[in-house]
Design a protein around this motif. Structure first.
Motif, PDB file in Angstrom:
ATOM      1  N   MET A   7       0.843  -1.317   0.063  1.00 50.83           N
ATOM      2  CA  MET A   7      -0.016   0.069   0.140  1.00 50.83           C
ATOM      3  C   MET A   7       0.933   1.163   0.228  1.00 50.83           C
ATOM      4  O   MET A   7       0.572   2.252  -0.607  1.00 50.83           O
ATOM      5  CB  MET A   7      -0.779  -0.093   1.061  1.00 50.83           C
ATOM      6  N   SER A   8       2.043   1.171   0.711  1.00 47.05           N
ATOM      7  CA  SER A   8       2.957   2.611   0.886  1.00 47.05           C
ATOM      8  C   SER A   8       3.462   2.951  -0.300  1.00 47.05           C
ATOM      9  O   SER A   8       3.632   3.783  -0.973  1.00 47.05           O
ATOM     10  CB  SER A   8       3.603   2.288   2.150  1.00 47.05           C
ATOM     11  N   LEU A   9       3.768   1.622  -1.018  1.00 46.53           N
ATOM     12  CA  LEU A   9       4.629   1.793  -2.505  1.00 46.53           C
ATOM     13  C   LEU A   9       3.743   2.121  -3.347  1.00 46.53           C
ATOM     14  O   LEU A   9       3.799   3.230  -4.122  1.00 46.53           O
ATOM     15  CB  LEU A   9       5.198   0.061  -2.850  1.00 46.53           C
ATOM     16  N   GLU A  10       2.460   1.638  -3.601  1.00 42.55           N
ATOM     17  CA  GLU A  10       1.754   2.083  -4.738  1.00 42.55           C
ATOM     18  C   GLU A  10       1.119   3.286  -4.355  1.00 42.55           C
ATOM     19  O   GLU A  10       0.839   4.132  -5.406  1.00 42.55           O
ATOM     20  CB  GLU A  10       0.381   1.072  -4.754  1.00 42.55           C
ATOM     21  N   GLU A  11       0.673   3.865  -3.172  1.00 39.01           N
ATOM     22  CA  GLU A  11      -0.029   4.840  -2.794  1.00 39.01           C
ATOM     23  C   GLU A  11       0.877   6.031  -2.395  1.00 39.01           C
ATOM     24  O   GLU A  11       0.299   7.203  -1.886  1.00 39.01           O
ATOM     25  CB  GLU A  11      -1.246   4.798  -1.905  1.00 39.01           C
ATOM     26  N   LYS A  12       2.183   5.663  -2.375  1.00 35.77           N
ATOM     27  CA  LYS A  12       3.038   6.841  -1.882  1.00 35.77           C
ATOM     28  C   LYS A  12       2.890   7.438  -0.539  1.00 35.77           C
ATOM     29  O   LYS A  12       2.863   8.520  -0.250  1.00 35.77           O
ATOM     30  CB  LYS A  12       3.407   7.633  -2.884  1.00 35.77           C
ATOM     31  N   LYS A  13       2.246   6.684   0.419  1.00 36.17           N
ATOM     32  CA  LYS A  13       1.683   7.047   1.506  1.00 36.17           C
ATOM     33  C   LYS A  13       2.620   6.491   2.765  1.00 36.17           C
ATOM     34  O   LYS A  13       3.171   5.401   2.565  1.00 36.17           O
ATOM     35  CB  LYS A  13       0.204   6.778   1.994  1.00 36.17           C
ATOM     36  N   PRO A  14       2.743   7.308   3.676  1.00 39.62           N
ATOM     37  CA  PRO A  14       3.628   6.848   4.684  1.00 39.62           C
ATOM     38  C   PRO A  14       2.894   5.860   5.762  1.00 39.62           C
ATOM     39  O   PRO A  14       2.056   5.495   6.063  1.00 39.62           O
ATOM     40  CB  PRO A  14       4.059   8.088   5.780  1.00 39.62           C
ATOM     41  N   ILE A  15       3.861   4.922   6.259  1.00 41.72           N
ATOM     42  CA  ILE A  15       3.612   3.821   7.292  1.00 41.72           C
ATOM     43  C   ILE A  15       4.518   3.961   8.408  1.00 41.72           C
ATOM     44  O   ILE A  15       5.616   4.676   8.235  1.00 41.72           O
ATOM     45  CB  ILE A  15       3.415   2.518   6.739  1.00 41.72           C
TER      46      ILE A  15
END
Length: 78
Positions: A7-15
């Motif tokens: 999800m972080s890779l695809e959406e470029k969102k932090p975890i």
């Protein structure tokens, strides 16, 4: 954890990950995943401000970022 990395890779969102260094120091890191490999994750680390490599065996936990809830302690119900 794999789902969060993806999800972080695809959406470029932090975890947020809990990571144990080779010196056995446990830290929490906010990251955005750039590449996923079988043995490690390549990610931008906000704590260090640069791309870092995280060994998958050393990632103890992963989650979405925590949001602080703001409560008005003086607000009363009508």
């Amino acid at each position: 954890m794999n789902g969060l990395f993806q999800m972080s890779l695809e959406e470029k969102k932090p975890i947020v990950i809990m990571y144990m260094t080779d010196d056995r120091v446990i830290t929490d890191r906010s990251i955005i995943v750039r590449k996923i490999h079988s043995d490690y994750i390549r990610a931008y680390c906000f704590k260090r401000g640069t791309l870092r490599t995280f060994k998958r065996d050393n990632i103890l936990a992963a989650s979405k970022p925590f949001r602080k809830k703001k409560y008005n302690q003086f607000k009363t119900a009508l």
